[in-house]
Design a protein around this motif. Structure first.
Motif, PDB file in Angstrom:
ATOM      1  N   CYS A   1      77.397  71.074 -48.238  1.00 31.89           N
ATOM      2  CA  CYS A   1      77.434  70.102 -47.993  1.00 31.89           C
ATOM      3  C   CYS A   1      78.376  69.226 -47.575  1.00 31.89           C
ATOM      4  N   CYS A   2      78.516  68.968 -46.429  1.00 31.06           N
ATOM      5  CA  CYS A   2      79.830  67.966 -46.155  1.00 31.06           C
ATOM      6  C   CYS A   2      81.259  68.938 -46.381  1.00 31.06           C
TER       7      CYS A   2
ATOM      8  N   CYS B   1      78.752  63.487 -51.098  1.00 36.17           N
ATOM      9  CA  CYS B   1      77.690  62.386 -50.633  1.00 36.17           C
ATOM     10  C   CYS B   1      76.002  63.171 -51.429  1.00 36.17           C
TER      11      CYS B   1
ATOM     12  N   CYS C   1      75.723  67.581 -54.283  1.00 36.24           N
ATOM     13  CA  CYS C   1      77.283  67.583 -53.159  1.00 36.24           C
ATOM     14  C   CYS C   1      77.739  66.415 -54.560  1.00 36.24           C
TER      15      CYS C   1
HETATM   16 ZN   LIG Z   1      77.074  66.502 -49.404  1.00 33.15          ZN
END
Ligand SMILES: [Zn+2]
Length: 390
Positions: free
Chosen positions: A344-345, A329, A326
């Motif tokens: 992700c995120c 993060c 990612c």
């Molecule tokens: Zn992430």
């Protein structure tokens, strides 16, 4: 026969473990040397409690397959990676790379081990300078390899002349005890150095050879004034007592006399812990054995696909894989290759393995050492800023 194998011998596979040579014999005799496989390189566990590894030696590894019927997908040179993540995949007829496995692993295991150790030392130094003094601890044929990987891992400079020339950097160094001993006096040696050596070279005096570091530092600083760039303390273990106190005392005496510009360079058996403990009292560290003798990252090369079908040994997930990271993060994931990446995120994760070699031709020219070094430093900073292992 020379002790150091030539490049031709390495490319011919002469440095292979014999079991691969025998395997080739068997595969040829049974007509299976053209069996197409995909193998992946991973590290299951890093030395000590290291949470990450730095992938290095990639470009040299690719060069071992030049002209061979092999495709390689790989992470970037200098990529930070984590246990069990595929770092690269090799695909092609097994016979095209079987005898290169030993050389290939040796290339990246040592290079990555040194780069990883250097990244740790640089982080431990907390912004202070780290110089690679490790050339003398290994065979001279390895000196450029050691320094190059120390540099890309984060060392600010290297001491060996050839290494610096390879990197396009200026070699960094001070003076040996031998110079002081030949003159019989620290200041006489420093004066002779100052009178002789190119004025562009910083004047750094070694001050632990004959007398107390504090008095030698003051004596040399008073004689050279502004021209003295630094003093190096390589204080022998038998006299070290409290090395930190010695450094503090030298700093105090220099500052008191208006020599605040004189940098303190510490060397002699320093590793990560020592550097972390001294980083607020020394301005630079000469690091030798900790870098040159860095534990290797033990990559394994495992077959995960045979003739297009997922197939792997016990204890190993089969099938070609992709490692995702990612951008926002610390999230990482290993997924079957060819499947869409996970989110992700709220953002799609980015694949880390990209084409590096196609039919024995490198896809891109190797990145300059400075660029790789910046990449490593950036990732290490991010890693510590997030304060966790993915
Ligand atoms: Zn992430």
């Amino acid at each position: 026969m020379d002790l150091i194998p030539s490049r031709d011998e390495i490319l011919r596979g002469d440095t292979t473990d014999v079991y691969f040579r025998r395997t080739m014999e068997v595969l040829r005799a049974s007509g299976r040397d053209r069996t197409r496989v995909v193998a992946e390189g991973i590290v299951k566990r890093f030395p000590g409690d290291y949470p990450y590894g730095v992938f290095s030696g990639r470009d040299e590894m690719l060069s071992l397959f030049s002209g061979r019927e092999v495709d390689i997908d790989a992470m970037e040179e200098g990529a930070l990676f984590f246990p069990y993540e595929p770092v690269f995949t090799v695909s092609g007829p097994y016979g095209a790379f079987c005898e290169m496995e030993t050389a290939m692993l040796g290339t990246i295991c040592q290079a990555s081990g040194i780069a990883t150790a250097a990244s740790r030392v640089k982080h431990a130094a907390g912004g202070r300078q780290v110089l690679s003094f490790g050339a003398r601890r290994m065979h001279p044929a390895l000196s450029t390899l050691i320094d190059r990987n120390a540099f890309i891992g984060g060392a600010d400079g290297v001491s060996a002349v050839r290494s610096a020339s390879f990197l396009g950097e200026t070699p960094q160094g001070t003076m040996p005890h031998a110079l002081v001993l030949v003159f019989g006096d620290t200041l006489s040696a420093m004066r002779a150095f100052d009178a002789t050596v190119d004025p562009a070279v910083p004047r750094v005096c070694l001050i632990d050879t004959l007398q107390d570091e504090k008095f030698e530092a003051v004596r040399v600083a008073e004689a050279l004034g502004e021209r003295l760039s630094g003093v190096r303390l390589d204080t022998p273990g038998s006299r070290r007592g409290n090395f930190r106190k010695i450094l503090e005392e030298v700093r105090w005496e220099l500052d008191l006399r208006g020599f605040g510009h004189v940098r303190l360079i510490a060397s002699g058996g320093l590793g990560e812990e020592e550097i972390r403990a001294l980083r607020d009292v020394a301005d630079a560290f000469g690091v030798g054995t900790f870098l040159s003798n860095a534990p290797t990252l033990d990559y394994a090369l495992d077959i995960v696909e045979v003739e297009g079908a997922p197939f792997a040994k016990r204890g190993k997930g089969s099938g070609r894989k992709q490692t995702y990271a990612c951008a926002a993060c610390a999230g990482r994931a290993v997924l079957p290759a060819g499947k869409p990446g996970r989110e992700c995120c709220g953002a799609p994760m980015e694949p880390q393995l990209a084409p590096a070699l196609r039919a024995g031709h490198a896809v891109a020219a190797p990145a300059p050492a400075r660029e790789v070094r910046e990449r490593v430093l950036r990732q290490v900073e991010r890693f510590h800023a997030r304060g966790k292992t993915p």
